[in-house]
Enzyme design. Structure first.
Site, mmCIF file in Angstrom:
data_model
loop_
_atom_site.group_PDB
_atom_site.id
_atom_site.type_symbol
_atom_site.label_atom_id
_atom_site.label_comp_id
_atom_site.label_asym_id
_atom_site.label_seq_id
_atom_site.Cartn_x
_atom_site.Cartn_y
_atom_site.Cartn_z
ATOM 1 N N GLU A 252 0.803 -1.224 0.000
ATOM 2 C CA GLU A 252 0.000 0.000 0.000
ATOM 3 C C GLU A 252 0.841 1.282 0.000
ATOM 4 O O GLU A 252 0.630 2.182 0.800
ATOM 5 C CB GLU A 252 -0.960 -0.012 1.196
ATOM 6 C CG GLU A 252 -1.940 -1.171 1.114
ATOM 7 C CD GLU A 252 -2.997 -1.145 2.199
ATOM 8 O OE1 GLU A 252 -4.164 -0.909 1.844
ATOM 9 O OE2 GLU A 252 -2.672 -1.365 3.367
HETATM 10 C C1 ACM Z 1 -2.269 -5.624 3.665
HETATM 11 O O1 ACM Z 1 -3.387 -6.080 3.985
HETATM 12 N N1 ACM Z 1 -2.120 -4.335 3.428
HETATM 13 C C2 ACM Z 1 -1.129 -6.469 3.531
#
Ligand code: ACM
Length: 677
Positions: free
Chosen positions: A316
């Protein structure tokens, strides 16, 4: 092919000896099991003997097994473990210690033979013996006069070498005691990796002596001392569980910068993030000092975490704070990185070099897949199963997590039927072999250690079986039957799989008769993800002590309902199924008045009201459907249209909770169309 034959060998053998209640309760199902109907009596005269390799770890494992056996049979068992077995003893024969640090290639296989003449457990390693001891304990059975072990020949080994659980201790801290309970549960289902998500935007949970502002300013005082980390790693090793630490970078890193803002892409310093969801804070990948700092930190941590694998996160990363820093943008251009993905790949490459120097193999989330990703990196898929196949096709080893987010509050059957190696993925056998296994993920935005066990278990048992047992073991009803037994077993070991509800309700409604809410919690569950309370999005400051926190995912009433619907799908005239289901639904329809009388006692209890009203309506639709099914007359089309619309609405949470049987009632309604056509 080989395991399919094994399964065919296995299935009929479970069937003829149903009277051995425990025989079919093994979880995970072993690779092969044969029973012969004989018995080895189990009472206080039973003795344990270690005839082969012996060390303190094996002794402790046998000691724990004896304690659990004593508790099961309510009698003392001799604690002196000899080496010259008399007839009728349990003989443990281990060839060697196994790895000084448990590796991915640790031999976890074992064989177990039980006959009236005694039991013999053989394993190549202590870890294999641990797995076999667990099976032995699960096999203990009883009748009116005696406890006994059924006569069996078990030959067992895992399908995948990496069978893990991610525990997020950043969003909500978990005590060492809670981690130990979790490790106990993991070893009971033969899981072998604790993926310890130690840092994130919301908290830095490790003591650093070299860089103390990491934990003093980044943790609200909730962190593990280095002694506690050693304690957890040793406890895990005793149970055949590897500990893989995750220090999430370059994003998910707000808590690092509270104490060390100089390494973040944006200054001035920021506070620990309290909100859930993505933050923009990110390491500055252009500064040499960033890598010096990270290497110094990793060098301090490496001796605490002996496992060969090390997780660097990598998920992310949007790079907003890179884009809004003109110096970083200019540096990126000057060095020829065409976009933020390339810049992230550069950062990951630098981490990989640091880890290689410290003899650790890098693991990261699937966003790190990039043409510049160093060979040998392990990719953990979370955004979708296809990323695992992508990684395998590009030659990277992989771990599957995408279908196994426990915080998504899906039924156990969904978790159970996901497989790390899809049957038709176009991968070559060697690419398939690079899929090492998987991990269930317990992200902790909406759990504290009070509710954690109930949000993980018993569903985690379904993932454990998928990763251990032959792929053809996919009988959902049998899984639910054994998950019930697992839940009881884990409660007996001190986990709070279902018992947390009573304790939490005691806090919410001291002195009140909460039995209507107990009944309600059999058939309603938390929302799927992103809990809200009356429209308010929660953050780290909210205590998780509401009704929704006492609720459990995939509650018993859901599977019970589905079981009856399945029977009716096979035979719509199954009157026993129809009557039983009607009785259940009627019970749930009549909960509302008693919930109403509790709802006036506190705003928290009033949270039960909207979902009880929805449940009453869903159950009533189910009753109407059963009526049509019994009469054989098709329902009017406008009825069907209306109830389908209503049911779709009840898929959404009602207040803070969600009716758990909406899909099952929808299936019941669908049967009417089927039976009418
Ligand atoms: C995640 O759920 N951002 C690895």
């Amino acid at each position: 092919m080989r395991s399919f034959r094994l399964l065919l060998a296995l299935l009929p053998l479970f069937a003829p000896h149903r009277s051995d209640a425990q025989l079919g309760s093994l979880l995970p199902v072993p690779r092969s099991l044969q029973s012969d109907g004989t018995r080895l009596p189990v009472d206080s005269t039973l003795r344990f003997f270690i005839t082969g390799f012996r060390n303190a770890r094996l002794d402790r494992a046998v000691g724990r097994a004896i304690t659990r056996l004593e508790q099961r049979i309510g009698q003392p068992v001799s604690r002196s473990v000899g080496s010259m077995p008399p007839p009728g003893a349990v003989v443990i024969d281990v060839a060697g210690a196994g790895g000084a640090v448990q590796g991915l290639d640790e031999d976890e296989s074992y064989s177990l033979g039980v006959s009236p003449g005694g039991a013999r457990l053989h394993a190549a390693t202590v870890v294999g013996a641990l797995r076999g001891l667990e099976s032995l304990l699960q096999l203990v059975s009883g009748d009116a006069s005696t406890f006994y072990l059924p006569g069996v020949t078990v030959s067992d080994a895992p399908r995948f070498p990496w069978r893990g659980l991610l525990v997020d201790v950043s969003r909500h801290f978990m005590s060492v005691a809670q981690l130990k309970r979790t490790l106990d549960g993991m070893s009971a289902v033969k899981l072998n990796v604790l993926h310890w998500h130690l840092t994130d935007d919301q908290g830095f949970r490790v003591e650093s002596l070299r860089h103390p502002r990491l934990h003093t300013l980044g943790s609200d005082g909730l962190f593990y001392t280095q002694a506690q980390i050693r304690e957890v790693v040793a406890y895990a090793r005793d149970r055949g569980i590897r500990v893989v630490p995750e220090f999430d970078m370059p994003g998910h890193s707000t808590s690092w910068f509270v104490g060390y803002p100089q390494f973040s892409a944006q200054k001035p310093p920021i506070a620990i993030r309290r909100e859930w969801g993505g933050a923009d804070a990110i390491f500055d990948p252009t500064l040499e000092e960033t890598y010096t700092f990270i290497e110094s930190f990793i060098a301090e941590m490496v001796p605490l975490f002996p496992d060969a694998y090390w997780h660097i996160g990598g998920d992310e990363v949007e790079g907003k704070h890179w884009d809004s820093n003109a110096r970083i943008v200019a540096w990126r251009k000057r060095h020829g990185f065409k976009d933020n993905d390339a810049l992230q790949a550069h950062f990951i490459k630098r981490l990989s070099q640091i880890l290689t120097k410290h003899r650790r193999r890098m693991v990261g989330w699937d966003e790190i897949l990039h043409p510049d990703l160093p060979a040998g990196t392990v990719v953990q898929s979370w955004r979708g199963t296809q990323y695992l196949a992508d990684a395998a096709a590009r030659g990277y080893a992989g771990i599957l997590s995408a279908p196994w987010y426990l915080d998504h509050i899906k039924p156990a059957s969904d978790y159970y039927l996901a497989d790390p190696v899809p049957l038709f993925d176009g991968l070559t056998p060697s690419q398939q072999a690079s899929i090492m296994g998987g991990e269930a993920c317990m992200w902790a935005e909406y759990i504290t250690e009070e509710s954690a066990d109930s949000r993980m278990w018993p569903r985690l048992g379904a993932v454990a079986e998928r990763l251990w047992s032959p792929r053809e073991v996919t009988d959902v009803p049998d899984m639910y039957r054994r998950l019930d037994i697992l839940a009881a077993r884990l409660e007996g070991m001190g986990l709070r799989v279902t018992s947390h509800s009573a304790r939490m309700l005691g806090k919410l409604a001291p002195g009140l008769d909460v039995s209507p809410i107990d009944s309600l919690l059999q058939v309603v569950q938390p929302p799927s993800f992103g809990q809200t309370i009356n429209g308010l999005r929660l953050n780290q400051r909210h205590p998780l002590t509401r009704l929704v926190d006492a609720a459990r995912p995939d509650p018993a009433g859901r599977w019970t309902t589905e079981r009856f619907v399945r029977r009716l799908a096979i035979d719509a005239s199954d009157q026993a199924a129809r009557d039983s289901l009607a009785l259940l639904l009627s019970g749930w329809m009549t909960l509302l008045p008693s919930i109403d009388s509790l709802a006036i006692r506190s705003p928290t209890l009033a949270e039960a009201r909207p979902v009880s009203a929805a449940l009453a309506r869903v159950a009533s639709i189910g009753r109407e459907a059963l009526g049509y099914l019994a009469s054989g007359a098709p329902p009017p089309p406008e009825w069907e249209r209306r109830v389908r619309g209503e049911l779709d609405g009840y898929d959404r949470p009602q207040g803070t909770l969600r009716v758990a049987i909406t899909s099952e009632v929808r299936k019941l309604v669908a049967l009417l169309t089927k039976s009418a056509s």
